[in-house]
Write a protein that holds these residues in place. Structure first.
Motif, PDB file in Angstrom:
ATOM      1  N   THR A 330       0.823  -1.325   0.009  1.00  0.00           N
ATOM      2  CA  THR A 330      -0.022  -0.034   0.036  1.00  0.00           C
ATOM      3  C   THR A 330       0.778   1.478  -0.053  1.00  0.00           C
ATOM      4  O   THR A 330       0.655   2.228  -0.683  1.00  0.00           O
ATOM      5  CB  THR A 330      -0.998  -0.034   1.301  1.00  0.00           C
ATOM      6  N   THR A 331       2.113   1.305   0.867  1.00  0.00           N
ATOM      7  CA  THR A 331       2.794   2.283   0.783  1.00  0.00           C
ATOM      8  C   THR A 331       3.476   2.815  -0.713  1.00  0.00           C
ATOM      9  O   THR A 331       3.533   3.726  -1.068  1.00  0.00           O
ATOM     10  CB  THR A 331       4.048   2.089   1.714  1.00  0.00           C
ATOM     11  N   LEU A 332       3.786   1.321  -1.391  1.00  0.00           N
ATOM     12  CA  LEU A 332       4.452   1.633  -2.530  1.00  0.00           C
ATOM     13  C   LEU A 332       3.399   2.043  -3.799  1.00  0.00           C
ATOM     14  O   LEU A 332       3.705   3.089  -4.561  1.00  0.00           O
ATOM     15  CB  LEU A 332       4.861   0.187  -3.331  1.00  0.00           C
ATOM     16  N   ASP A 333       2.182   1.764  -3.541  1.00  0.00           N
ATOM     17  CA  ASP A 333       1.090   2.258  -4.591  1.00  0.00           C
ATOM     18  C   ASP A 333       0.677   3.692  -4.170  1.00  0.00           C
ATOM     19  O   ASP A 333       0.349   4.405  -4.977  1.00  0.00           O
ATOM     20  CB  ASP A 333      -0.241   1.356  -4.308  1.00  0.00           C
ATOM     21  N   GLY A 334       0.928   4.161  -2.804  1.00  0.00           N
ATOM     22  CA  GLY A 334       0.598   5.420  -2.297  1.00  0.00           C
ATOM     23  C   GLY A 334      -0.883   5.598  -2.225  1.00  0.00           C
ATOM     24  O   GLY A 334      -1.313   6.736  -2.281  1.00  0.00           O
ATOM     25  N   GLN A 335      -1.745   4.546  -2.488  1.00  0.00           N
ATOM     26  CA  GLN A 335      -3.034   4.871  -2.168  1.00  0.00           C
ATOM     27  C   GLN A 335      -3.605   3.389  -1.561  1.00  0.00           C
ATOM     28  O   GLN A 335      -3.197   2.455  -1.854  1.00  0.00           O
ATOM     29  CB  GLN A 335      -3.667   5.090  -3.643  1.00  0.00           C
ATOM     30  N   MET A 336      -4.850   3.721  -0.852  1.00  0.00           N
ATOM     31  CA  MET A 336      -5.676   2.257  -0.252  1.00  0.00           C
ATOM     32  C   MET A 336      -6.846   2.374  -1.149  1.00  0.00           C
ATOM     33  O   MET A 336      -7.641   3.069  -1.037  1.00  0.00           O
ATOM     34  CB  MET A 336      -6.093   2.671   1.011  1.00  0.00           C
ATOM     35  N   THR A 337      -6.810   1.106  -1.849  1.00  0.00           N
ATOM     36  CA  THR A 337      -8.038   0.891  -2.597  1.00  0.00           C
ATOM     37  C   THR A 337      -8.574  -0.439  -2.344  1.00  0.00           C
ATOM     38  O   THR A 337      -8.300  -1.550  -2.723  1.00  0.00           O
ATOM     39  CB  THR A 337      -7.628   0.961  -4.380  1.00  0.00           C
ATOM     40  N   PRO A 338      -9.617  -0.417  -1.483  1.00  0.00           N
ATOM     41  CA  PRO A 338     -10.210  -1.758  -1.172  1.00  0.00           C
ATOM     42  C   PRO A 338     -10.789  -2.759  -2.153  1.00  0.00           C
ATOM     43  O   PRO A 338     -10.698  -3.943  -2.040  1.00  0.00           O
ATOM     44  CB  PRO A 338     -11.210  -1.342  -0.186  1.00  0.00           C
ATOM     45  N   ALA A 339     -11.168  -2.127  -3.148  1.00  0.00           N
ATOM     46  CA  ALA A 339     -11.761  -2.875  -4.455  1.00  0.00           C
ATOM     47  C   ALA A 339     -10.544  -3.852  -5.067  1.00  0.00           C
ATOM     48  O   ALA A 339     -10.885  -4.813  -5.783  1.00  0.00           O
ATOM     49  CB  ALA A 339     -12.577  -1.916  -5.308  1.00  0.00           C
ATOM     50  N   SER A 340      -9.284  -3.337  -4.855  1.00  0.00           N
ATOM     51  CA  SER A 340      -8.264  -4.069  -5.578  1.00  0.00           C
ATOM     52  C   SER A 340      -7.925  -5.387  -4.707  1.00  0.00           C
ATOM     53  O   SER A 340      -6.773  -6.251  -5.502  1.00  0.00           O
ATOM     54  CB  SER A 340      -7.033  -3.344  -5.547  1.00  0.00           C
ATOM     55  N   TYR A 341      -8.407  -5.504  -3.612  1.00  0.00           N
ATOM     56  CA  TYR A 341      -8.186  -6.924  -2.949  1.00  0.00           C
ATOM     57  C   TYR A 341      -8.855  -7.912  -3.590  1.00  0.00           C
ATOM     58  O   TYR A 341      -9.972  -8.048  -3.103  1.00  0.00           O
ATOM     59  CB  TYR A 341      -8.329  -6.650  -1.426  1.00  0.00           C
ATOM     60  N   GLN A 342      -8.314  -8.632  -4.427  1.00  0.00           N
ATOM     61  CA  GLN A 342      -9.005  -9.606  -5.059  1.00  0.00           C
ATOM     62  C   GLN A 342      -8.395 -11.085  -5.024  1.00  0.00           C
ATOM     63  O   GLN A 342      -7.028 -11.073  -4.701  1.00  0.00           O
ATOM     64  CB  GLN A 342      -8.916  -9.671  -6.521  1.00  0.00           C
ATOM     65  N   PRO A 343      -9.071 -12.154  -4.687  1.00  0.00           N
ATOM     66  CA  PRO A 343      -8.510 -13.353  -4.193  1.00  0.00           C
ATOM     67  C   PRO A 343      -7.507 -13.860  -5.423  1.00  0.00           C
ATOM     68  O   PRO A 343      -6.289 -14.661  -5.200  1.00  0.00           O
ATOM     69  CB  PRO A 343      -9.509 -14.370  -4.242  1.00  0.00           C
ATOM     70  N   LEU A 344      -7.659 -13.465  -6.777  1.00  0.00           N
ATOM     71  CA  LEU A 344      -6.761 -13.947  -7.701  1.00  0.00           C
ATOM     72  C   LEU A 344      -5.320 -13.543  -7.394  1.00  0.00           C
ATOM     73  O   LEU A 344      -4.311 -14.109  -7.746  1.00  0.00           O
ATOM     74  CB  LEU A 344      -7.337 -13.589  -9.039  1.00  0.00           C
ATOM     75  N   ARG A 345      -5.268 -12.449  -7.101  1.00  0.00           N
ATOM     76  CA  ARG A 345      -3.874 -11.573  -6.982  1.00  0.00           C
ATOM     77  C   ARG A 345      -3.193 -11.869  -5.146  1.00  0.00           C
ATOM     78  O   ARG A 345      -2.000 -12.229  -5.447  1.00  0.00           O
ATOM     79  CB  ARG A 345      -4.026  -9.991  -7.023  1.00  0.00           C
ATOM     80  N   PHE A 346      -4.228 -11.832  -4.579  1.00  0.00           N
ATOM     81  CA  PHE A 346      -3.614 -11.939  -3.135  1.00  0.00           C
ATOM     82  C   PHE A 346      -3.637 -13.209  -2.566  1.00  0.00           C
ATOM     83  O   PHE A 346      -3.280 -13.481  -1.360  1.00  0.00           O
ATOM     84  CB  PHE A 346      -4.200 -10.822  -2.322  1.00  0.00           C
ATOM     85  N   THR A 347      -4.383 -14.334  -3.153  1.00  0.00           N
ATOM     86  CA  THR A 347      -4.283 -15.769  -2.533  1.00  0.00           C
ATOM     87  C   THR A 347      -3.849 -16.572  -3.581  1.00  0.00           C
ATOM     88  O   THR A 347      -2.912 -17.066  -3.347  1.00  0.00           O
ATOM     89  CB  THR A 347      -5.854 -15.904  -2.308  1.00  0.00           C
ATOM     90  N   PHE A 348      -4.558 -16.599  -4.705  1.00  0.00           N
ATOM     91  CA  PHE A 348      -4.062 -17.605  -5.809  1.00  0.00           C
ATOM     92  C   PHE A 348      -2.531 -17.323  -6.242  1.00  0.00           C
ATOM     93  O   PHE A 348      -1.883 -18.405  -6.108  1.00  0.00           O
ATOM     94  CB  PHE A 348      -4.932 -17.424  -7.018  1.00  0.00           C
ATOM     95  N   LEU A 349      -2.044 -16.205  -6.503  1.00  0.00           N
ATOM     96  CA  LEU A 349      -0.872 -16.158  -7.106  1.00  0.00           C
ATOM     97  C   LEU A 349       0.171 -16.207  -5.730  1.00  0.00           C
ATOM     98  O   LEU A 349       1.198 -16.731  -5.891  1.00  0.00           O
ATOM     99  CB  LEU A 349      -0.641 -14.703  -7.174  1.00  0.00           C
ATOM    100  N   ILE A 350       0.026 -15.888  -4.634  1.00  0.00           N
ATOM    101  CA  ILE A 350       0.779 -16.150  -3.700  1.00  0.00           C
ATOM    102  C   ILE A 350       1.009 -17.667  -3.358  1.00  0.00           C
ATOM    103  O   ILE A 350       2.113 -18.288  -3.110  1.00  0.00           O
ATOM    104  CB  ILE A 350       0.373 -15.421  -2.259  1.00  0.00           C
ATOM    105  N   TRP A 351      -0.210 -18.551  -3.423  1.00  0.00           N
ATOM    106  CA  TRP A 351       0.053 -19.874  -3.281  1.00  0.00           C
ATOM    107  C   TRP A 351       0.778 -20.548  -4.473  1.00  0.00           C
ATOM    108  O   TRP A 351       1.749 -21.402  -4.208  1.00  0.00           O
ATOM    109  CB  TRP A 351      -1.251 -20.585  -3.207  1.00  0.00           C
ATOM    110  N   VAL A 352       0.544 -20.001  -5.561  1.00  0.00           N
ATOM    111  CA  VAL A 352       1.772 -20.410  -6.821  1.00  0.00           C
ATOM    112  C   VAL A 352       2.903 -20.229  -6.456  1.00  0.00           C
ATOM    113  O   VAL A 352       3.750 -20.915  -6.906  1.00  0.00           O
ATOM    114  CB  VAL A 352       1.118 -19.766  -8.133  1.00  0.00           C
ATOM    115  N   MET A 353       3.069 -19.018  -5.860  1.00  0.00           N
ATOM    116  CA  MET A 353       4.781 -18.596  -5.544  1.00  0.00           C
ATOM    117  C   MET A 353       5.245 -19.682  -4.722  1.00  0.00           C
ATOM    118  O   MET A 353       6.323 -20.272  -4.934  1.00  0.00           O
ATOM    119  CB  MET A 353       4.716 -17.119  -4.985  1.00  0.00           C
TER     120      MET A 353
END
Length: 435
Positions: A330-353
């Motif tokens: 969030t600090t790097l983005d410079g903004q807090m956008t609750p709508a951007s928290y999607q399972p595809l990015r923050f759950t699926f991708l991390i598990w693939v990693m």
């Protein structure tokens, strides 16, 4: 352990070559942007690896803990909106007191009254009355806060403290939520734990989207403070102007590169600290105990180990790391956008990693964080280039050519699926498996 794997040095050399190729073929600004996100992804992957690789906890609520880290940046670093505090702080404080008192009375009733129908009805009555009484104070207070210049603020703001402090608070906030969730859900079977964590993470994101008085909801909080200087400030420095003139470099591009390098130094330092602490924990008696519990809970329980207690510890530790990474993002983005928290990015991708890198191995988590995020970002431009090359023989107004080029963005999902299948086929324990 015998089996297919790639060494650490070849893996690091491969990632360095990929990032350098982006810098040479696209731009160094793009390469550094990818590098910063790779560093954050590696930290988040280590957090999940602590839960899954150390203890076998299947947490699919990563998105919620990352969102709590982002919330901490807003609550800690943004300046307070004094008009909003004057308008609604009294009602919010009263609501908090009423809700806290209701929970305390319910706890006392649970401890003091004998089990039975009377205790159940008493606890239920206390909770219902305190809920409606708290809402009576809460509703008007939040309405008053959200009416204060809703186009610009409409929320309470934060404490105006240094933004790096919010990273620590973000980890603590995620750890506190993990403790509360773990006390409820860690006694469940692994598949039920996954469902519970996913549902709770969705509740967290829904609250962030709906409570405008706290995070402005879907209107977003923009212009968050930064731990590094702004590009415009750097462009006014005489030393940078002189350096740009001596090297014939573009001043705007040079200032952007310096800012990204500063972020890179901060994120790399945090990654190094998290990695070293995770390695020390893994190789300690505590880490060996956790792996023993992971491999055979029944035997560990028979030997007198508190399995649920140890699961709670590792669940909280992993969530702290995820919350820390969420605050950094969030600090790097410079903004807090609750709508951007999607399972595809923050759950699926991390598990693939974690799966691709190698669960149970922190080196594998770091490699997975770098490799998967790099491919996630670069798959779209690579797909666009590939589709353009393959359809070069078609006419410019060809419908098939236009459709294939428009579909290049979907190369991300195709690339992730293909890579995951490939790794599971030839490296079933990951590129750098647990030893």
């Amino acid at each position: 352990m015998k089996g297919r794997e790639i060494g650490r040095l070849p893996a690091l050399a491969m990632m360095a070559a990929l990032l350098v190729s982006v810098g040479l073929l696209q731009s160094w600004n793009v390469a550094l942007s990818i590098l910063n996100l790779c560093l954050i992804s590696a930290i988040m992957a280590i957090g999940v690896n602590i839960q899954w690789g150390y203890a076998g906890l299947f947490n699919v609520g990563i998105m919620g803990f990352a969102a709590l880290g982002g919330l901490a940046v807003v609550l800690v670093s943004t300046p307070p909106v004094r008009e909003a505090w004057s308008a609604g702080s009294g009602g919010l404080l009263a609501a908090a007191i009423v809700a806290g008192t209701g929970c305390l009375l319910a706890f006392v009733a649970h401890k003091r009254l004998p089990p039975g129908r009377t205790r159940t009805l008493s606890i239920l009555a206390v909770l219902v009355v305190s809920y409606f009484l708290a809402r009576w104070f809460f509703g008007p207070a939040t309405d008053a806060v959200e009416r204060i210049e809703p186009a610009k603020t409409g929320f309470l703001g934060g404490l105006g403290l240094p933004v790096i402090l919010s990273w620590i608070i973000g980890g603590m906030l995620a750890g506190g939520a993990a403790w509360f969730i773990g006390k409820i859900a860690l006694g469940l079977r692994s598949d039920y734990l996954a469902i519970a964590t996913l549902g709770i993470s969705e509740i967290i994101v829904a609250v962030l989207k709906g409570e405008d008085w706290l995070t402005r909801g879907v209107k977003n909080v923009v212009g968050l403070p930064r731990p590094v200087p702004y590009e415009v400030e750097l462009q006014d420095r005489d030393w940078l102007k002189a350096f740009a003139e001596s090297t014939n470099a573009d001043l705007a591009s040079l200032s952007s590169i310096i800012v990204k390098l500063t972020y890179c130094a901060l994120f790399a330092t945090v990654l190094a600290v998290v990695f070293v602490l995770s390695e020390l924990a893994l190789k300690s008696p505590w880490g060996r105990m956790m792996r023993a519990i992971r491999d055979n809970e029944t035997a560990a329980n028979a030997m007198g180990k508190d399995v649920t207690g140890r699961h709670l510890e590792v669940f909280v530790l992993g969530s702290i790391v995820v919350g820390l990474a969420g605050a950094m993002l969030t600090t790097l983005d410079g903004q807090m956008t609750p709508a951007s928290y999607q399972p595809l990015r923050f759950t699926f991708l991390i598990w693939v990693m974690v799966i691709v890198g190698g669960s149970g191995n922190n080196w594998g988590a770091v490699l997975g964080g770098f490799l998967i995020w790099f491919l996630w970002v670069e798959a779209e431009p690579a797909g666009l280039f590939l589709m353009d090359f393959l359809t070069a023989w078609l006419d410019e107004d060809s419908g098939l050519r236009a459709h294939l080029i428009d579909s290049a963005a979907h190369m991300r999902l195709l690339t992730m699926g293909f890579l995951l299948i490939l790794v599971l086929r030839f490296f079933p324990k990951g590129l750098i498996p647990e030893r």
